[in-house]
Design a protein around this motif. Sequence first.
Motif, PDB file in Angstrom:
ATOM      1  N   MET A   1       0.773  -1.299   0.172  1.00 45.81           N
ATOM      2  CA  MET A   1      -0.058  -0.129  -0.026  1.00 45.81           C
ATOM      3  C   MET A   1       0.662   1.420  -0.093  1.00 45.81           C
ATOM      4  SD  MET A   1      -3.274  -0.775   2.571  1.00 45.81           S
ATOM      5  CE  MET A   1      -2.661  -1.962   3.708  1.00 45.81           C
ATOM      6  N   LEU A   2       1.841   1.112   0.658  1.00 45.43           N
ATOM      7  CA  LEU A   2       2.887   2.475   0.816  1.00 45.43           C
ATOM      8  C   LEU A   2       3.493   2.618  -0.694  1.00 45.43           C
ATOM      9  CD1 LEU A   2       4.314   2.155   4.197  1.00 45.43           C
ATOM     10  CD2 LEU A   2       2.846   3.703   3.525  1.00 45.43           C
ATOM     11  N   LEU A   3       3.972   1.543  -1.200  1.00 50.43           N
ATOM     12  CA  LEU A   3       4.638   1.372  -2.485  1.00 50.43           C
ATOM     13  C   LEU A   3       3.531   2.098  -3.707  1.00 50.43           C
ATOM     14  CD1 LEU A   3       7.206  -1.222  -2.522  1.00 50.43           C
ATOM     15  CD2 LEU A   3       7.631   1.148  -2.436  1.00 50.43           C
TER      16      LEU A   3
ATOM     17  N   THR B   1       3.979   5.458  -5.018  1.00 51.50           N
ATOM     18  CA  THR B   1       5.117   6.116  -5.678  1.00 51.50           C
ATOM     19  C   THR B   1       5.297   5.426  -6.972  1.00 51.50           C
ATOM     20  OG1 THR B   1       6.392   4.353  -4.344  1.00 51.50           O
ATOM     21  CG2 THR B   1       6.108   6.410  -3.245  1.00 51.50           C
ATOM     22  N   VAL B   2       4.698   4.241  -7.446  1.00 46.17           N
ATOM     23  CA  VAL B   2       4.802   3.661  -8.397  1.00 46.17           C
ATOM     24  C   VAL B   2       4.414   4.257  -9.674  1.00 46.17           C
ATOM     25  CG1 VAL B   2       4.203   1.533  -9.509  1.00 46.17           C
ATOM     26  CG2 VAL B   2       4.548   1.124  -7.387  1.00 46.17           C
ATOM     27  N   THR B   3       5.214   4.138 -10.603  1.00 45.40           N
ATOM     28  CA  THR B   3       4.851   4.766 -12.111  1.00 45.40           C
ATOM     29  C   THR B   3       5.253   3.688 -13.030  1.00 45.40           C
ATOM     30  OG1 THR B   3       7.197   5.325 -12.348  1.00 45.40           O
ATOM     31  CG2 THR B   3       5.746   7.348 -11.428  1.00 45.40           C
ATOM     32  N   GLY B   4       4.397   3.709 -14.018  1.00 46.10           N
ATOM     33  CA  GLY B   4       4.575   2.770 -15.108  1.00 46.10           C
ATOM     34  C   GLY B   4       3.570   1.377 -15.206  1.00 46.10           C
ATOM     35  N   ILE B   5       3.353   0.717 -15.937  1.00 45.28           N
ATOM     36  CA  ILE B   5       2.420  -0.380 -15.983  1.00 45.28           C
ATOM     37  C   ILE B   5       3.329  -1.661 -15.212  1.00 45.28           C
ATOM     38  CG2 ILE B   5       3.108  -1.246 -18.206  1.00 45.28           C
ATOM     39  CD1 ILE B   5      -0.324  -1.573 -16.853  1.00 45.28           C
ATOM     40  N   GLY B   6       4.644  -1.707 -15.557  1.00 46.61           N
ATOM     41  CA  GLY B   6       5.239  -2.732 -14.754  1.00 46.61           C
ATOM     42  C   GLY B   6       5.470  -2.670 -13.330  1.00 46.61           C
ATOM     43  N   GLY B   7       5.483  -1.390 -12.701  1.00 50.60           N
ATOM     44  CA  GLY B   7       5.320  -1.385 -11.254  1.00 50.60           C
ATOM     45  C   GLY B   7       4.006  -1.764 -10.722  1.00 50.60           C
TER      46      GLY B   7
END
Length: 94
Positions: free
Chosen positions: A50-52, A55-61
């Motif tokens: 939930m914390l990450l 901050t994730v960007t992009g479909i892979g993340g």
Amino acid sequence: MSALLLADVTVFVLALLVGFEVISKVPATLHTPLMSGANAIHGVVLVGVMLLAATVTGIGGYVLLAVAAFCAAMNVAGGYVVTDRMLAMFRSRR
């Protein structure tokens, strides 16, 4: 392979080996408390997911986060089901 990656892989392999040895030596009477501890650890993984997510960007993340959340949630739910079934063996039958 860089020295930092080699150190990380070495720590990971050693953790796998030590973890396998510790788990294989656990007597049957301690499996329920060990499962409860594993549930708590996977609950922490869910909080980390939930914390990450912020901050994730992009479909892979997002795909990796979804896989991590799914695996951690399955481990938490499955662990509680197994723990409940094991504790049911010690309840009195009516």
